[in-house]
Design an enzyme around this catalytic site. Structure first.
Site, PDB file in Angstrom:
ATOM      1  N   GLU A   1      42.042  40.532  38.293  1.00 26.08           N
ATOM      2  CA  GLU A   1      40.963  40.542  37.300  1.00 26.08           C
ATOM      3  C   GLU A   1      41.249  41.600  36.233  1.00 26.08           C
ATOM      4  O   GLU A   1      41.123  41.352  35.038  1.00 26.08           O
ATOM      5  CB  GLU A   1      39.651  40.843  38.026  1.00 26.08           C
ATOM      6  CG  GLU A   1      38.417  40.449  37.296  1.00 26.08           C
ATOM      7  CD  GLU A   1      37.187  40.501  38.211  1.00 26.08           C
ATOM      8  OE1 GLU A   1      36.728  39.439  38.637  1.00 26.08           O
ATOM      9  OE2 GLU A   1      36.707  41.607  38.485  1.00 26.08           O
TER      10      GLU A   1
ATOM     11  N   ASP B   1      38.206  27.848  52.803  1.00 29.13           N
ATOM     12  CA  ASP B   1      37.868  26.951  53.908  1.00 29.13           C
ATOM     13  C   ASP B   1      37.846  27.708  55.241  1.00 29.13           C
ATOM     14  O   ASP B   1      38.722  28.541  55.511  1.00 29.13           O
ATOM     15  CB  ASP B   1      38.959  25.864  53.956  1.00 29.13           C
ATOM     16  CG  ASP B   1      38.625  24.714  54.868  1.00 29.13           C
ATOM     17  OD1 ASP B   1      37.598  24.061  54.623  1.00 29.13           O
ATOM     18  OD2 ASP B   1      39.394  24.458  55.809  1.00 29.13           O
TER      19      ASP B   1
HETATM   20  C1  GLC Z   1      35.996  22.506  56.227  1.00 30.38           C
HETATM   21  C2  GLC Z   1      36.040  21.372  55.240  1.00 30.38           C
HETATM   22  C3  GLC Z   1      36.188  20.099  56.002  1.00 30.38           C
HETATM   23  C4  GLC Z   1      37.478  20.145  56.793  1.00 30.38           C
HETATM   24  C5  GLC Z   1      37.525  21.368  57.692  1.00 30.38           C
HETATM   25  C6  GLC Z   1      38.915  21.630  58.226  1.00 30.38           C
HETATM   26  O1  GLC Z   1      34.870  22.492  57.007  1.00 30.38           O
HETATM   27  O2  GLC Z   1      34.915  21.396  54.418  1.00 30.38           O
HETATM   28  O3  GLC Z   1      36.188  18.983  55.158  1.00 30.38           O
HETATM   29  O4  GLC Z   1      37.612  19.004  57.570  1.00 30.38           O
HETATM   30  O5  GLC Z   1      37.164  22.538  56.996  1.00 30.38           O
HETATM   31  O6  GLC Z   1      39.756  22.106  57.226  1.00 30.38           O
END
Ligand code: GLC
Length: 548
Positions: free
Chosen positions: A262, A210
């Site tokens: 891995e 993320d």
């Molecule tokens: C990313 C995720 C989103 C979230 C953001 C903060 O963009 O896809 O859903 O709100 O990060 O973590």
């Protein structure tokens, strides 16, 4: 004139995978509490097998106050009790593996929840302490530090800084409940290496990372000229917190962890970046010692326009091949208006504006689904891997009229109710034509489903020729048997209104125009719509053909 696009060689599973994105809260609810859970997902593995996907990506399933749908993680090594337990997760992974399906977990390194024990400790600690150094605490500006340290905005709206009781400010690029970690702190770095190992040891095959472009902040904390825009960030040169060079060191550190695992386990692992960066930066994240893949978000915003689509495809393929990676194709995810709706709305529609004030009639559902079917088949024929968001295989639309009182997205809260946010694409899946929550669970669902949801359910489409579900069920195995090992791509100039390409004798043609296009010679393997007659390709239709 035709032109060949080279595809990087490699047999790793992720290069051509069809990855199905599961939003655990909204997929299937086994215990009937209105919220999806891990057991619910496990019970649907036969469905996913029949669909023909190669992997599932689980949106965050960790303990969380759910102030940003689970992207506010309170404990990275556990499962939220509302979703189940670590044992449930192990069982799910084992069952998925038995079915030949790999599992990708979502890792959220930019920020934790404010309920994470580190943040609780940091708030209780004093300015300058080791506990505060895991996050980004600063004194404010102004005579008494009453002004935020910088003018940075939260992606969800409002300032990116909030003040603690003792007067210091902490940074949160997202919700106030999501304090940013300090990625120059060695303890933070070590912790995440360990979290990667934890999930690999539990059976995970990959990671979706993320906000991977946001981890490093300019140490001088300058003001920024432009207010950040929701999730379309990273296009500014030398931005103080997006896409800074030092993130690549972190990418390399993680890659080394995965490469070592891995070798240790003899299992191919991968990580895919969520990096909202300018196009020139994308290949940097994909260098051989960094991410295996990065999401290509072009198609989340690409209009129904042949020139833009073709140039997006070209660039994604060339960029990926330039660093030995493979391209990725994404039409929808949990952050955007579903593409069956986007393609049914007039070009140039501001989706958030439409969600707030637009009329339902503005969206031509029939056209939206028709185009969604066509573009899905086009992307499935391209080299690379395709990410499918749960429910798109049913042709689900954005639920645009959720009552205000159920809206849960921090975008809604932080924009002071001027933008609805992303709840409309997160409404629980309809499995059956009737029932309290259309088979999602035995009772209600955490977000209300539209009353006509049953007509789009799995049950309603199962075995029905021409349904969206059956199109996916036909296309995925056919893709595996034809396109996947077909290597390089040759653009074909068949018609000015078509995107057409050939790979190893297989031809894909999408008609973007208004009138029929002559079908070239060959066996028609599949058409996105039955309006493709034996001789013609109708508007908004894709066909797959095997050359004679
Ligand atoms: C990313 C995720 C989103 C979230 C953001 C903060 O963009 O896809 O859903 O709100 O990060 O973590």
């Amino acid at each position: 004139m035709s032109e060949t696009i080279h595809v990087a060689a490699g047999t790793e599973w992720w290069r051509n995978a069809v990855v199905y994105q599961v939003y655990p809260r909204s997929f299937a609810d086994a215990n009937g509490d209105g919220t999806g859970d891990v057991e619910g997902i496990r019970s649907r593995i036969p469905y996913l097998t029949q669909l023909g996907v190669n992997a599932i990506w689980m949106n965050p399933w960790y303990p969380s106050p759910l102030l940003d749908g689970g992207y506010d993680v309170a404990d990275y090594r556990s499962i939220a009790p509302m979703f189940g337990s670590l044992d449930d997760a192990k069982r799910l992974i084992a069952d998925a593996h038995d079915a030949g399906i790999r599992v990708i977990v979502d890792l959220v390194p930019n920020h934790t929840s404010w309920d994470h024990k580190w943040f609780v400790e940091a708030v209780a600690a004093t300015p300058g302490s080791a506990a505060r150094d895991r996050y980004i605490f600063r004194d404010g500006k102004g005579e008494n530090g009453e002004l935020p340290p910088t003018n940075w905005s939260s992606v969800f709206g409002g300032p990116a800084w909030s003040r603690c009781e003792d007067g210091q400010w902490y940074l949160h690029l997202f919700d106030i409940s999501q304090p940013d970690l300090n990625w120059t702190n060695p303890e933070v770095r070590a912790e995440f290496c360990d979290i990667f190992r934890f999930w690999v040891d539990l059976g995970a095959d990959g990671f979706r990372v993320d906000v991977s472009h946001g981890l490093i902040k300019d140490p001088d904390f300058p003001d920024v000229d432009l207010a950040s825009e929701i999730l379309t960030v990273g296009h500014i040169e030398n931005h103080p917190h997006w896409d800074r060079d030092e993130v690549h060191e972190i990418n390399r550190e993680w890659r080394a962890v995965l490469d070592a695992k891995e070798v240790e386990l003899g299992r191919e692992l991968m990580m895919v970046a969520e990096a909202w960066v300018k196009p020139e930066s994308v290949p940097l994240y994909l260098r051989p010692d960094e991410y295996h893949q990065s999401f290509n978000f072009d198609f989340l915003g690409c209009p129904w326009d042949i020139t833009q689509m073709r140039s997006s495809i070209n660039r994604a393929l060339v960029d990926a091949a330039s660093v030995g990676s493979s391209a990725t194709w994404v039409l929808s995810n949990h952050d955007v208006v579903r593409h069956a709706t986007r393609y049914g709305l007039p070009e140039g529609t501001d989706y958030q504006e439409w969600l707030m004030h637009g009329s339902a009639e503005l969206c031509d559902h029939t056209l939206g689904v028709k185009r969604a079917r066509a573009i899905t088949m086009m992307l499935l024929a391209l080299p690379g891997s395709t990410y499918i968001y749960q429910g798109e295989e049913l042709g689900l639309h954005e639920v645009h009229d959720l009552p205000h009182e159920v809206l849960d997205d921090p975008v809604w809260r932080r924009s002071e109710h001027t933008r609805k946010g992303r709840d409309g694409c997160r409404v629980p899946i309809p499995w059956t034509t009737t029932g309290a929550s259309f088979g999602f669970g035995s009772d209600g669902s955490w977000l209300p489903q539209p009353s006509d949801w049953g007509a789009q359910s799995v049950e309603a489409q199962d075995g029905v020729a021409g349904s969206v579900l059956e199109l996916y069920r036909s296309a995925l195995p056919l893709r595996a048997a034809s396109w996947v090992d077909s290597g390089d791509l040759n653009w074909l100039e068949l018609d000015p209104h078509a995107i057409a390409f050939e790979r190893n004798g297989y031809v894909c043609i999408t008609n973007f125009g208004d009138s029929d296009i002559q079908l070239p010679d060959g066996d028609l393997l599949l058409a996105s719509d039955d309006s493709a007659s034996v001789a013609m390709i109708a508007a908004n239709t894709t066909v797959w053909i095997k050359r004679p």
